[in-house]
Scaffold this active site. Structure first.
Site, mmCIF file in Angstrom:
data_model
loop_
_atom_site.group_PDB
_atom_site.id
_atom_site.type_symbol
_atom_site.label_atom_id
_atom_site.label_comp_id
_atom_site.label_asym_id
_atom_site.label_seq_id
_atom_site.Cartn_x
_atom_site.Cartn_y
_atom_site.Cartn_z
ATOM 1 N N SER A 143 12.038 -0.410 -45.797
ATOM 2 C CA SER A 143 13.166 -1.317 -45.588
ATOM 3 C C SER A 143 13.406 -2.110 -46.862
ATOM 4 O O SER A 143 12.481 -2.338 -47.653
ATOM 5 C CB SER A 143 12.858 -2.287 -44.448
ATOM 6 O OG SER A 143 13.836 -3.309 -44.352
ATOM 7 N N TYR A 156 7.524 -8.335 -40.066
ATOM 8 C CA TYR A 156 8.235 -7.097 -40.420
ATOM 9 C C TYR A 156 8.248 -6.899 -41.926
ATOM 10 O O TYR A 156 7.948 -5.805 -42.432
ATOM 11 C CB TYR A 156 9.659 -7.153 -39.875
ATOM 12 C CG TYR A 156 10.485 -5.932 -40.188
ATOM 13 C CD1 TYR A 156 10.298 -4.751 -39.474
ATOM 14 C CD2 TYR A 156 11.460 -5.952 -41.188
ATOM 15 C CE1 TYR A 156 11.052 -3.624 -39.747
ATOM 16 C CE2 TYR A 156 12.210 -4.841 -41.467
ATOM 17 C CZ TYR A 156 12.010 -3.670 -40.750
ATOM 18 O OH TYR A 156 12.753 -2.558 -41.040
#
Length: 255
Positions: A143, A156
């Protein structure tokens, strides 16, 4: 589209979003694939779409953090077709935005169990098989949050930094053994979660996407195109790359 005729692969988290798009793309390119997801119904829908398009697919339902499942998926591909040539480790979870000091350890553990230890388990068994063959290509889904961070998403963010580190470490360890390891780093991608956000908070969504240089979120197919390319012969000299697929967000993050 790269030609992957005769290649065999596995894709995790293939029931929806980027994972489904990736499974369809690898199959369209000619690869035979074993796909998995924790939910049986959406996984079977992905398999149906692949079969209707003339592709070869097998399904396995389970939790991508389960190392036994990782080992079994690799073995299944090899038992069926004789090799494991490509793999897309895509399964992962996100979190609701929460200030760092209000984060719960249990959330960190849940995110790391899937995003980090799950990816690690699949990589370990994929690399073992590919080393036996002397060839193979792996792509992980990371990501942009694993490069630049995102406020409120500390578990995350940290998990995706870990994925990036694993990707580049494995790339160095296996570069002389005919195995390439890369990652895609998606920015905002129009999956079900993003569609829900757009519906519930249209002004916030518009404000977020307007800050992206390309002024829009990615479509899942734009992520899978990158994943397929990284696993193809066209990217034969590419390893250890953390490829931004983010409409220019990575450039902004470096300013």
């Amino acid at each position: 589209m790269p030609d992957m005729s005769g290649k065999n692969g596995i894709i995790t988290g293939a029931g929806s979003g980027i994972g489904r798009a990736s499974a369809l793309a690898f199959a369209r390119a000619g690869a035979r694939v074993v796909i998995m997801d924790i939910a049986a119904e959406p996984l079977e829908e992905t398999a149906r779409l692949i079969r209707e398009a003339g592709g070869a697919v097998e399904t396995m339902v389970g939790d991508a953090s389960d190392e036994d499942l990782a080992e079994s998926m690799v073995a299944r591909a090899v038992d069926l077709w004789g090799s494991l040539d490509v793999a897309h480790n895509n399964a992962g979870i996100g979190t609701a935005a929460t200030p760092f000091t209000q984060q719960d350890r249990a959330v960190w553990e849940r995110v790391f169990t899937l995003n980090v230890f799950g990816t690690m388990s699949f990589m370990k068994h994929e690399l073992r098989q590919m080393e036996k063959q002397g060839s193979g290509a792996i792509v992980n889904t990371s990501s942009m949050s694993g490069k630049n961070g995102s406020p409120g998403l500390s578990p995350y963010n940290a998990s995706k930094w870990a994925v990036n580190g694993m990707t580049q470490t494995a790339a160095l360890e296996y570069a002389e053994r005919g195995i390439r390891v890369n990652a895609i780093c998606p920015g905002a991608t129009f999956t079900a979660a993003l569609a829900e956000w757009k519906e519930s908070s249209p002004r916030e969504f518009e404000g977020y996407t307007s800050a992206i240089p390309m002024k829009r979120a990615a479509e899942p197919r734009e992520q899978e195109d990158a994943a397929v390319w990284l696993c193809s012969e066209e990217a034969g000299y590419v390893t250890g790359t953390l490829l931004d697929v983010a409409g220019g967000e990575g450039i902004l993050g470096k300013q």
